[in-house]
Design an enzyme around this catalytic site. Structure first.
Site, PDB file in Angstrom:
ATOM      1  N   SER A  14      -2.140  -8.430   3.281  1.00 50.70           N
ATOM      2  CA  SER A  14      -2.432  -8.156   4.505  1.00 50.70           C
ATOM      3  C   SER A  14      -2.809  -9.550   5.237  1.00 50.70           C
ATOM      4  O   SER A  14      -2.703  -9.883   6.301  1.00 50.70           O
ATOM      5  CB  SER A  14      -3.878  -7.272   4.530  1.00 50.70           C
ATOM      6  OG  SER A  14      -3.716  -6.123   3.859  1.00 50.70           O
ATOM      7  N   HIS A  30       1.008  -1.373  -0.086  1.00 52.30           N
ATOM      8  CA  HIS A  30      -0.123   0.016   0.163  1.00 52.30           C
ATOM      9  C   HIS A  30       0.774   1.102   0.070  1.00 52.30           C
ATOM     10  O   HIS A  30       0.548   2.200  -0.603  1.00 52.30           O
ATOM     11  CB  HIS A  30      -0.925   0.078   1.412  1.00 52.30           C
ATOM     12  CG  HIS A  30      -1.823  -1.294   1.229  1.00 52.30           C
ATOM     13  ND1 HIS A  30      -1.564  -2.232   2.294  1.00 52.30           N
ATOM     14  CD2 HIS A  30      -2.972  -1.671   0.726  1.00 52.30           C
ATOM     15  CE1 HIS A  30      -2.408  -2.949   2.184  1.00 52.30           C
ATOM     16  NE2 HIS A  30      -3.325  -2.494   1.313  1.00 52.30           N
ATOM     17  N   LYS A  35      -0.610  -6.822  -8.030  1.00 50.31           N
ATOM     18  CA  LYS A  35      -0.891  -8.162  -7.461  1.00 50.31           C
ATOM     19  C   LYS A  35      -2.249  -8.562  -7.709  1.00 50.31           C
ATOM     20  O   LYS A  35      -2.476  -9.474  -7.869  1.00 50.31           O
ATOM     21  CB  LYS A  35      -0.405  -7.867  -5.971  1.00 50.31           C
ATOM     22  CG  LYS A  35      -0.625  -9.323  -5.305  1.00 50.31           C
ATOM     23  CD  LYS A  35      -0.007  -9.300  -3.949  1.00 50.31           C
ATOM     24  CE  LYS A  35      -0.913 -10.631  -3.286  1.00 50.31           C
ATOM     25  NZ  LYS A  35      -2.227  -9.985  -2.789  1.00 50.31           N
ATOM     26  N   ASP A  36      -2.958  -7.572  -7.534  1.00 52.16           N
ATOM     27  CA  ASP A  36      -4.495  -7.909  -7.886  1.00 52.16           C
ATOM     28  C   ASP A  36      -4.759  -7.690  -9.138  1.00 52.16           C
ATOM     29  O   ASP A  36      -5.563  -6.863  -9.688  1.00 52.16           O
ATOM     30  CB  ASP A  36      -5.611  -7.220  -7.023  1.00 52.16           C
ATOM     31  CG  ASP A  36      -5.303  -7.304  -5.489  1.00 52.16           C
ATOM     32  OD1 ASP A  36      -5.659  -8.604  -5.027  1.00 52.16           O
ATOM     33  OD2 ASP A  36      -4.907  -6.706  -4.649  1.00 52.16           O
TER      34      ASP A  36
HETATM   35  O1  PAF Z   1      -7.536  -4.401  -3.235  1.00 49.66           O
HETATM   36  C1  PAF Z   1      -8.439  -3.982  -2.247  1.00 49.66           C
HETATM   37  O2  PAF Z   1      -8.027  -3.951  -1.114  1.00 49.66           O
HETATM   38  C2  PAF Z   1      -9.855  -3.962  -2.491  1.00 49.66           C
HETATM   39  O3  PAF Z   1     -10.439  -4.897  -3.210  1.00 49.66           O
HETATM   40  C3  PAF Z   1     -10.415  -2.531  -2.697  1.00 49.66           C
HETATM   41  C4  PAF Z   1      -9.945  -1.967  -4.019  1.00 49.66           C
HETATM   42  C5  PAF Z   1      -9.991  -1.410  -1.656  1.00 49.66           C
HETATM   43  C6  PAF Z   1     -11.889  -2.624  -2.734  1.00 49.66           C
HETATM   44  O4  PAF Z   1     -12.232  -2.869  -1.324  1.00 49.66           O
END
Ligand code: PAF
Length: 286
Positions: free
Chosen positions: A191, A43, A154-155
């Site tokens: 996390s 993050h 990563k996502d």
């Molecule tokens: O990637 C995440 O942490 C979540 O999917 C997001 C984009 C904050 C939506 O809740």
């Protein structure tokens, strides 16, 4: 709203809107980093980039219930708001938006669903997940009116879906994708890594080893089955790991492909004990 000095903490949509209206009247650019909290260096890289590219940065810190299925980890998802607030403040974010679920949802009947791209990979195993993500992200875009929003690679499926949502629904926002951040030993930051025991933490390294093997072996025109089998062998050598999926898809619409060509996303989800971890890499031919 609190934050006479330091970061502003907003718990309500109105507080965010009031602040943003003031910024907009002054012609100030706003970056948004949507998160579910329990912030780590992954993050951190998004927040740093947002601070670099915008006058003011909003970090949303909200464990979004609509993206969790009935048997998933909504209740146990790790939370530490004080640590998140300090982390964001240190990195130079201006405002942290930390609403409760009732502030975000009042018997909702409107959802945002992006077809096709949500069908495979994680979407096939987590049926409501991307509908929940797209709905909350749309709400955050509307609440913050941000100029840019930051998401981690990563996502990768989430990022592709959000790009498509922004294009199809004409959201006036620039989406900035940021590279995966790894621990020194290669594990992608998440996390959910906090769920791993010491033994599982070691076992989890099979994901980044499989990614490395995939990157080393991928070649234009090769069969994707051959590629994913090589990666599966690496995972299967680890007794605590259980493959949920390893797949190669086209990098835009995320549809399965038989041969490596064009822009390719190779993505996987693997259980280490009870913890489901994801990792991926992208490849592009000449
Ligand atoms: O990637 C995440 O942490 C979540 O999917 C997001 C984009 C904050 C939506 O809740």
């Amino acid at each position: 709203m609190s934050g006479c000095k330091g970061i502003i903490v907003a718990k309500t949509i109105d507080e965010v809107r009031t602040k943003v209206a003031k910024w907009q009247a002054e012609g100030i650019s706003v970056g948004l980093v949507p998160t579910m909290g329990f912030l780590h260096e992954g993050h951190g890289s998004l927040i740093r980039k947002a601070v670099e590219q915008n006058d003011e940065v909003i970090v949303s810190d909200f464990v979004n219930p609509t993206q969790f299925g009935p048997n998933e980890d909504l209740e146990s998802y790790p939370r530490d708001f004080e640590a998140d607030k300090n982390f964001c403040e240190k990195l130079g974010a201006s405002l942290i938006f930390n609403p409760g679920p009732d502030e975000m949802y009042d018997r909702p009947r409107a959802y945002v669903n992006i077809e096709e791209l949500s069908d495979g990979l994680c979407g096939a195993r987590r049926p409501v997940h991307f509908r929940g993500v797209c709905t909350v992200v749309s709400k955050l875009f509307n609440i913050t009116k941000a100029n840019r929003a930051y998401f981690g690679e990563k996502d990768a499926q989430q990022l592709a879906i959000i790009r498509k949502m922004v294009k199809d629904l004409n959201f006036d926002i620039e989406i900035v994708g940021c590279p995966i951040v790894r621990e020194e030993d290669g594990l992608a930051m998440s996390s959910r890594n906090t769920y791993l025991s010491a033994e599982e933490r070691k076992a989890a390294l099979c994901l980044s080893r499989a990614i490395k093997s995939g990157k080393e072996n991928i070649k234009e025109g090769m069969s994707t089955k051959q590629l994913t089998s090589l990666m599966a062998e690496v995972i299967e050598a680890e007794p605590l790991a259980k493959i949920d999926y390893i797949e190669a898809v086209d990098g835009e619409m995320l549809q399965p492909i038989e041969k490596v060509q064009g822009r390719v996303l190779v993505a996987m989800a693997v259980y280490i004990g009870k913890t489901r971890l994801i990792d991926n890499f992208s490849w592009e031919g000449k």
